[in-house]
Enzyme design. Structure first.
Site, mmCIF file in Angstrom:
data_model
loop_
_atom_site.group_PDB
_atom_site.id
_atom_site.type_symbol
_atom_site.label_atom_id
_atom_site.label_comp_id
_atom_site.label_asym_id
_atom_site.label_seq_id
_atom_site.Cartn_x
_atom_site.Cartn_y
_atom_site.Cartn_z
ATOM 1 N N ARG A 229 1.000 -1.028 -0.042
ATOM 2 C CA ARG A 229 0.117 -0.052 0.200
ATOM 3 C C ARG A 229 0.966 1.025 0.255
ATOM 4 O O ARG A 229 1.811 1.289 0.764
ATOM 5 C CB ARG A 229 -1.056 -0.104 1.260
ATOM 6 C CG ARG A 229 -2.071 -0.850 1.130
ATOM 7 C CD ARG A 229 -3.180 -0.386 -0.040
ATOM 8 N NE ARG A 229 -4.500 -1.238 0.220
ATOM 9 C CZ ARG A 229 -4.409 -2.370 -0.652
ATOM 10 N NH1 ARG A 229 -3.395 -2.795 -1.659
ATOM 11 N NH2 ARG A 229 -5.787 -2.896 -0.886
ATOM 12 N N GLU A 258 -4.722 6.950 -5.690
ATOM 13 C CA GLU A 258 -4.826 6.110 -6.986
ATOM 14 C C GLU A 258 -5.962 6.567 -7.628
ATOM 15 O O GLU A 258 -7.131 6.544 -7.116
ATOM 16 C CB GLU A 258 -4.800 4.542 -6.578
ATOM 17 C CG GLU A 258 -3.339 4.254 -6.012
ATOM 18 C CD GLU A 258 -3.197 2.752 -5.610
ATOM 19 O OE1 GLU A 258 -4.290 1.887 -5.999
ATOM 20 O OE2 GLU A 258 -2.287 2.045 -5.270
ATOM 21 N N HIS A 277 -0.821 -0.437 -10.081
ATOM 22 C CA HIS A 277 -1.595 -1.278 -8.905
ATOM 23 C C HIS A 277 -2.318 -2.501 -9.481
ATOM 24 O O HIS A 277 -3.186 -2.765 -9.615
ATOM 25 C CB HIS A 277 -2.660 -0.578 -8.141
ATOM 26 C CG HIS A 277 -3.276 -1.127 -6.925
ATOM 27 N ND1 HIS A 277 -3.685 -0.520 -5.666
ATOM 28 C CD2 HIS A 277 -3.014 -2.686 -6.649
ATOM 29 C CE1 HIS A 277 -3.887 -1.316 -4.856
ATOM 30 N NE2 HIS A 277 -3.566 -2.521 -5.223
#
Length: 305
Positions: A229, A258, A277
């Protein structure tokens, strides 16, 4: 009981369809991955179970979803999208899924490590621009990989790194043992690791875990890998360390915000390799993920919890 997958992208929708074909479950799929939180009450229309991939679920919105009792979050990081404790006060249980993509995410971490050590991204960008850009590489054989946090993903990364001839050390908040891994103090790991890879869950205790002080304690010239993260790292301190060369290179799959905003400082630095991601995005991991989500639904329908 009914369940709705509220924000399925094409890939996960197809996997869900495939797995549902072999079993009878009252699970519907919304194939619009771009829904907003405000869309949820009308979309759910009284469904008791919500399967959610990436949409934020504010408590104030969830409270408006009549009949909602369970949220099945596709992953482990539900806290980045909702507040489980607040939801519990409204009678809504949050279920997460672990282990579905351990190998996929570990492979991404190792791939980012190799790409970072060889400056592949920078040379690729330079050559596409017409420049014969050459960079010296870091030889990883014999170097030390430090794993911060040690669960299933870190165990897979350790297996892969050991196969590459690296020494693997690790720190975990609770005692653990693992073949070919030496567990050490955090101070020693920060000081000795040529490569550091983060594998912690994000919570109040781990936010900004890699603080400015801990970044200063890193071995000069370290490679930093983050597939966990973004908020585990003090981003401003990481940027300063990248600019100074204290961190030689960062390979990042996750970010504090994000999607990563256009023009973000991380996109301007040559010693950063970025991925969107996507560490978990393999067919094998998707099958595991949706299979586990449907198992949650089956159990909830059978037992009510």
């Amino acid at each position: 009981m009914r369940a709705l997958f509220v924000d399925a992208n094409d890939t996960l929708a197809d996997v869900t369809d495939k797995l549902l074909a072999a079993q009878k479950l009252p699970v519907a799929i919304n194939r619009n991955a771009g829904i907003k939180p405000d869309d949820l009450p009308a979309l759910l229309d009284g469904a008791e179970i919500m399967i959610v991939d990436h949409t934020a679920v504010p408590t104030s919105i969830a409270a408006q979803c009549k009949g909602l009792k369970h949220i099945v979050f596709l992953g482990t990081g539900a806290r980045s999208y909702m507040n489980p404790e607040e939801l519990a006060e409204h009678g809504i249980s949050v279920h997460t899924i672990k282990g579905y993509g351990d190998t996929a995410v570990a492979e991404c971490a190792i791939a980012l490590m190799w790409a970072s050590s060889k400056s592949f991204g920078e040379m690729d960008r330079g050559m596409r621009a017409g420049n014969w850009l050459r960079r010296d590489a870091i030889q990883l054989t014999g170097k030390t990989l430090g794993l911060i946090g040690f669960g299933g993903i870190a165990a897979e990364a350790a297996r892969m790194a050991a196969g590459c001839g690296m020494k693997v050390i690790a720190w975990n908040r609770t005692p653990k043992t693992h073949a070919s891994v030496e567990f050490v103090s955090l101070d020693r790991l920060l000081a000795e690791s040529h490569v550091i890879s983060l594998h912690l869950l994000l919570n109040d205790d781990t936010k900004n875990f890699l603080s400015r002080e801990r970044i200063a304690a890193l071995r000069p010239g370290v490679i930093l890998i983050n597939t966990a993260r973004g908020a585990l790292v003090d981003e401003a301190a990481m940027l300063d360390a990248l600019r100074s060369g204290h961190i030689a290179h960062a390979g990042l799959d996750v970010f504090t915000v994000e999607p990563l905003p256009a023009g973000h400082p991380l996109t301007t630095l040559p010693n950063v390799t970025l991925s969107a991601h996507s560490a978990f995005r393999t067919p094998e991991a998707s099958d595991n993920l949706i299979g586990a989500a449907l198992d949650h639904c089956r159990r909830i329908i059978a037992t009510g919890k």
